[in-house]
Every structure is written in C-alpha cells, then in structure tokens.
Design a protein around this motif. Sequence first.
Motif, PDB file in Angstrom:
ATOM      1  N   LEU A 205      49.269  56.905  -7.801  1.00  0.00           N
ATOM      2  CA  LEU A 205      48.146  56.734  -8.731  1.00  0.00           C
ATOM      3  C   LEU A 205      48.036  57.944  -9.660  1.00  0.00           C
ATOM      4  CD1 LEU A 205      45.696  55.135  -9.700  1.00  0.00           C
ATOM      5  CD2 LEU A 205      44.348  56.286  -7.923  1.00  0.00           C
ATOM      6  N   ASN A 206      48.262  59.139  -9.104  1.00  0.00           N
ATOM      7  CA  ASN A 206      48.199  60.361  -9.916  1.00  0.00           C
ATOM      8  C   ASN A 206      49.243  60.334 -11.030  1.00  0.00           C
ATOM      9  OD1 ASN A 206      47.110  63.562  -9.179  1.00  0.00           O
ATOM     10  ND2 ASN A 206      48.644  63.234 -10.763  1.00  0.00           N
ATOM     11  N   ILE A 207      50.452  59.889 -10.707  1.00  0.00           N
ATOM     12  CA  ILE A 207      51.522  59.814 -11.711  1.00  0.00           C
ATOM     13  C   ILE A 207      51.156  58.821 -12.817  1.00  0.00           C
ATOM     14  CG2 ILE A 207      53.929  59.129 -12.069  1.00  0.00           C
ATOM     15  CD1 ILE A 207      54.456  60.146  -9.175  1.00  0.00           C
ATOM     16  N   ILE A 208      50.501  57.727 -12.437  1.00  0.00           N
ATOM     17  CA  ILE A 208      50.090  56.719 -13.427  1.00  0.00           C
ATOM     18  C   ILE A 208      48.966  57.256 -14.320  1.00  0.00           C
ATOM     19  CG2 ILE A 208      49.002  54.442 -13.701  1.00  0.00           C
ATOM     20  CD1 ILE A 208      50.423  53.644 -11.049  1.00  0.00           C
ATOM     21  N   LEU A 209      48.026  57.980 -13.709  1.00  0.00           N
ATOM     22  CA  LEU A 209      46.860  58.455 -14.460  1.00  0.00           C
ATOM     23  C   LEU A 209      47.152  59.669 -15.339  1.00  0.00           C
ATOM     24  CD1 LEU A 209      43.992  58.173 -11.789  1.00  0.00           C
ATOM     25  CD2 LEU A 209      44.490  56.623 -13.685  1.00  0.00           C
ATOM     26  N   ASP A 210      48.140  60.489 -14.949  1.00  0.00           N
ATOM     27  CA  ASP A 210      48.407  61.738 -15.679  1.00  0.00           C
ATOM     28  C   ASP A 210      48.561  61.550 -17.191  1.00  0.00           C
ATOM     29  OD1 ASP A 210      48.105  64.037 -14.231  1.00  0.00           O
ATOM     30  OD2 ASP A 210      50.102  64.000 -13.364  1.00  0.00           O
ATOM     31  N   PRO A 211      49.463  60.673 -17.662  1.00  0.00           N
ATOM     32  CA  PRO A 211      49.598  60.536 -19.128  1.00  0.00           C
ATOM     33  C   PRO A 211      48.320  60.050 -19.800  1.00  0.00           C
ATOM     34  CG  PRO A 211      50.805  58.790 -17.990  1.00  0.00           C
ATOM     35  CD  PRO A 211      50.388  59.784 -16.950  1.00  0.00           C
ATOM     36  N   VAL A 212      47.556  59.222 -19.096  1.00  0.00           N
ATOM     37  CA  VAL A 212      46.315  58.690 -19.676  1.00  0.00           C
ATOM     38  C   VAL A 212      45.299  59.817 -19.904  1.00  0.00           C
ATOM     39  CG1 VAL A 212      44.372  57.120 -19.296  1.00  0.00           C
ATOM     40  CG2 VAL A 212      46.679  56.452 -18.575  1.00  0.00           C
ATOM     41  N   PHE A 213      45.194  60.723 -18.928  1.00  0.00           N
ATOM     42  CA  PHE A 213      44.193  61.787 -19.018  1.00  0.00           C
ATOM     43  C   PHE A 213      44.680  62.999 -19.814  1.00  0.00           C
ATOM     44  CE2 PHE A 213      42.425  59.339 -15.581  1.00  0.00           C
ATOM     45  CZ  PHE A 213      41.056  59.558 -15.667  1.00  0.00           C
ATOM     46  N   VAL A 214      46.012  63.235 -19.839  1.00  0.00           N
ATOM     47  CA  VAL A 214      46.547  64.473 -20.405  1.00  0.00           C
ATOM     48  C   VAL A 214      46.892  64.357 -21.885  1.00  0.00           C
ATOM     49  CG1 VAL A 214      48.471  66.118 -20.301  1.00  0.00           C
ATOM     50  CG2 VAL A 214      47.427  65.302 -18.184  1.00  0.00           C
ATOM     51  N   LEU A 215      47.619  63.313 -22.276  1.00  0.00           N
ATOM     52  CA  LEU A 215      48.250  63.258 -23.597  1.00  0.00           C
ATOM     53  C   LEU A 215      47.266  62.950 -24.727  1.00  0.00           C
ATOM     54  CD1 LEU A 215      51.564  61.421 -22.655  1.00  0.00           C
ATOM     55  CD2 LEU A 215      51.140  63.885 -22.853  1.00  0.00           C
ATOM     56  N   PRO A 216      47.517  63.492 -25.933  1.00  0.00           N
ATOM     57  CA  PRO A 216      46.610  63.314 -27.082  1.00  0.00           C
ATOM     58  C   PRO A 216      46.413  61.855 -27.485  1.00  0.00           C
ATOM     59  CG  PRO A 216      48.193  65.065 -27.505  1.00  0.00           C
ATOM     60  CD  PRO A 216      48.640  64.379 -26.248  1.00  0.00           C
ATOM     61  N   GLY A 217      47.422  61.028 -27.295  1.00  0.00           N
ATOM     62  CA  GLY A 217      47.310  59.627 -27.686  1.00  0.00           C
ATOM     63  C   GLY A 217      46.321  58.849 -26.841  1.00  0.00           C
ATOM     64  N   PHE A 218      45.895  59.433 -25.735  1.00  0.00           N
ATOM     65  CA  PHE A 218      44.942  58.758 -24.845  1.00  0.00           C
ATOM     66  C   PHE A 218      43.644  59.586 -24.790  1.00  0.00           C
ATOM     67  CE2 PHE A 218      49.190  57.436 -23.607  1.00  0.00           C
ATOM     68  CZ  PHE A 218      49.055  56.053 -23.550  1.00  0.00           C
ATOM     69  N   LEU A 219      43.293  60.127 -23.613  1.00  0.00           N
ATOM     70  CA  LEU A 219      42.068  60.920 -23.502  1.00  0.00           C
ATOM     71  C   LEU A 219      42.257  62.351 -24.000  1.00  0.00           C
ATOM     72  CD1 LEU A 219      40.690  59.710 -20.032  1.00  0.00           C
ATOM     73  CD2 LEU A 219      40.024  58.965 -22.313  1.00  0.00           C
ATOM     74  N   GLY A 220      43.503  62.851 -23.960  1.00  0.00           N
ATOM     75  CA  GLY A 220      43.811  64.161 -24.544  1.00  0.00           C
ATOM     76  C   GLY A 220      43.088  65.329 -23.902  1.00  0.00           C
ATOM     77  N   MET A 221      42.940  65.311 -22.590  1.00  0.00           N
ATOM     78  CA  MET A 221      42.214  66.387 -21.902  1.00  0.00           C
ATOM     79  C   MET A 221      43.100  67.577 -21.544  1.00  0.00           C
ATOM     80  SD  MET A 221      39.899  64.003 -19.345  1.00  0.00           S
ATOM     81  CE  MET A 221      39.203  65.391 -18.447  1.00  0.00           C
ATOM     82  N   GLY A 222      44.411  67.481 -21.761  1.00  0.00           N
ATOM     83  CA  GLY A 222      45.308  68.586 -21.446  1.00  0.00           C
ATOM     84  C   GLY A 222      45.373  68.860 -19.956  1.00  0.00           C
ATOM     85  N   ALA A 223      45.422  70.159 -19.575  1.00  0.00           N
ATOM     86  CA  ALA A 223      45.518  70.536 -18.168  1.00  0.00           C
ATOM     87  C   ALA A 223      44.327  70.016 -17.376  1.00  0.00           C
ATOM     88  CB  ALA A 223      45.620  72.056 -18.037  1.00  0.00           C
TER      89      ALA A 223
END
Length: 475
Positions: A205-223
């Motif tokens: 689940l963490n691997i699936i959620l990481d790009p959603v929460f981290v990357l600018p194209g999605f939530l863009g929260m970074g670290a």
Amino acid sequence: MLPGIHKKHEAIKSGTHICNSNIHMTVTTEKTEIFERLPVPKAVRKLIIPTIMSSLVMVLYSLADTLFVGMLNDPLETGAVTLAAPVLLAFNAVNNLFGVGCASLISRSMGRKDYKLAKETGAFGFYCAIISGLLFSLLCTVFKEPLLAILGAKATSHDATDRYMLWTVTMGAVPSILNVVMSQLIKAEGLALHASLGAMSGCILNIILDPVFVLPGFLGMGAAGAGCATFISNCVACLYFIVMMMIKRGKIILDVKPSNFHANKKMIREICTVGVPASIQNLLNVTGMTVLNSFMSVYGAEAVSAIGIAHKLALLPMYIAMGISQGVMPLVGYNFASGNRRRMRDSVICSAKISLCIMLLGTAAFCIFSKDIISVFMKNTLVVSYGSAFLIAQSLAQPFLSVDFLGVGVFQACGMGRKSFIFAILRKIVLEIPALFVLGKLFPMYGLAWAGTFAEVILSVAAVLELKKILHVVE
C-alpha cells in the motif's frame, strides 16, 4: 467433603484439564508438525520464504520513499528522508525489546509446553508496544528542535525533515512499532505466512500511495507525502493483524484480551534477557548512522543524499539476511528448549547455506551495476558518482553480515542475551564508530562508507567461532 461431592469435584477438575489439553492440542498441532517432525530443509523453507518475501517488500517500500522523493531532483527533500532515518531506526529498539524478546520467550515456552506463559507473553508484548509508541511520539515531539539539530538538519533542510517526521514519528510511532511487534509475535507461533502477509499489505500500500502523495502531478507533498503514505500503510498493516487474531481466536495462542495483560518477574527477566541486548543493538545502529550522516553532512547535500540512497539499496540483501535469521528463530528456539539439539544445528546450517548464496549474488550485482542502479534514484551526476562508490563499499559487507546476523539470531532464539549484547557493543562501539573516525581521516568521505564493512568482517569470524561452540554439543 462428602464422597459423592468429592468425586463430582474431581470429575469437573479432570474434565477441565482435558478440555484445556484439547485446546492446546488443537492450537499447536500444525506448529508441532513444523517444529518437530517436518524435514529440516522443508521446515526452514516454510518459515523463511514468507519472511524473505516480507523483507523484500519492506525494502521496496523503503526504496519507494527514496525513489519517488528522488524524482523531485531536490537533494534537500531526499536529504530529509536520510536525516530522519536514525529516528525511524530507533523504533527498532522498541520493536526488538518487545518483538524479539517476547517472540523468543513464546517459542521457548511452546517448546517446554508452557502455553499459559506463551499467551501472557504475547499480550504483554502487544500492550507494551502501544505504550512505548505513545511515549516515543510524545518525547520526539516535545524535544523536536534539539533532535533535529542532533540529526544534522541544517537551516536549509530543517523544514523538509520536520514535515517528514511529523507523519513518520509524531503521528506514526504507534502503528509503526505495533505493526512490527505483532508480526514478530505471530511469527513466533510458526505462522510465518500470516506475519509476512500483514507486513506486506502495509508495504505494498505504501508503494502505491507514495507517488500520489509525493509527486507534483498529484498531491505534491514531497518528503512529507512519503511520511504520510508510511503512516497510512502502517495503520492498515496493524488492522490486518488485529482482524486475523479475531478470526483465529481459539486456534492460536496469541490472545491480546486485557485480562491476559499481566507479568511476573520471571517473564520480564526472560524477555529482557533477549530483548534488551537486541534493543541496545538497534540504538547503537542509530548512533552509528547519526555519526555517519553528521560526518557526511560536511561534504554537502549531494554526499548525504548519496549515502542515503546507497544505504537503502544495501538494505535489500541485508533484509533478506535478517529475514532468514528471524524466520528460522522460532524453529531454533523451540528445539533448543525441547532438547532436540541436532535438529537445531541442522536448521542453522541449512539457513547459513541459503543466506550466503543469496548475499554473494547480491554483492556481485551491486558491484557490477552500481552506477546504473544509483542513477535510477537520482540523475544528479555528483550523487551518482558518490553513491556508486558508497554502494560498492557497503555491498561487500553483505556476505559477512549474513553470518553475523545468523549468529545473533541463534543467540536470541536460545535466550543467550549476553552474547548478543557483546556482539552489539563490538559492532558499533568497538569497531564501526572508531573506524568512521580513522577511515574518515585517512580517506576523506569515501572512507566513511567502508567502516561498516570493516566491522562486519571481524564480527563474522567471531560469529562462526561462537556458533561452533553452541552447535558442537550436538555431536
């Protein structure tokens, strides 16, 4: 008491005893098959394969944070994950105190057929994990600023590290610790598959959620997004274990009803004999990593990012070795307690052969493809150059580390806490931390990455000598 009443009373007592015996027989039939009768290679495979799979997924989950944060091409964001790593490693001090300590006692209690002690030990570990997580979260939040300074967070990396730790420590300490402790307790009964499925569910689940929460194209929260994904995933893993225990209630020994949460001096002493040295070992690991990061921070954000990426990649073979040593621990502990030393010896030797083969293959792959692997995580030329050299240095330690891990795993399984404590002191205080100072002076920056390898070579020799003494009694 009248004769008739006396006979009736004895019949009730006898019936209760038979009922309890039947429950214990039902609960432990499958586990007894694994621990006592299944051929050693098959028993070892059945216990370690789910643990290895879980370890591999955990490494992928660890790398996912670095990969997706690295895709931002911002050394400060990647550095935040690296700088916070010692605090997350410190969770393992609690995990080992109540996870490894209680799991070792559960396996040995089952080997002695003391199922009551095994049940009480499981409940004790469960509730202590929750209490410890709450205390950890409170202390790290109250003393946040001095903690960030100790970790090496500079003015430029302070905010990113702070945001990452909000989710992984302040919010995430309890589910992170409880997740690992419950996995250890369930594994102690021989339920390696369920222990691994729980851990893997959170990691995937963490691997699936990481790009959603981290990357600018999605939530863009970074670290900070990577930390948030970790928090949610650990909560899901804890939920899996709780639901599994409810479904299997009466079929497994582990029962975390509040009525089972009590302890006596003997239980606490046996848990601490194994758990405290294991906990100290992880605290010393945190100290070693903090010292390493502090030394590396002198050479800039690129060096910190590079050592962080190299370290997380080196976790891949390290977690496999750890998975093998932890997977076989219940088998070793059970047979040590039941007196079947030959089966114990055969289990250790079988595990050692598997572990060494995997480690040698991993070392070869990392040495040959070091630059290509580092460049997957960050395109920065300087980071790739540093990271490649660091990865080669750390990967050469892996075959030796696997022997060391197996030795410590045997000590923990057999309740030999003193030996595992000595190894913990040797690894960090006597060998690795002094080597950081010496090698860092002799070979600036690059020498720092070789300190761990130096320590593991010496420790592996010591582990082989100690294991020969323990296993020699079989002959």
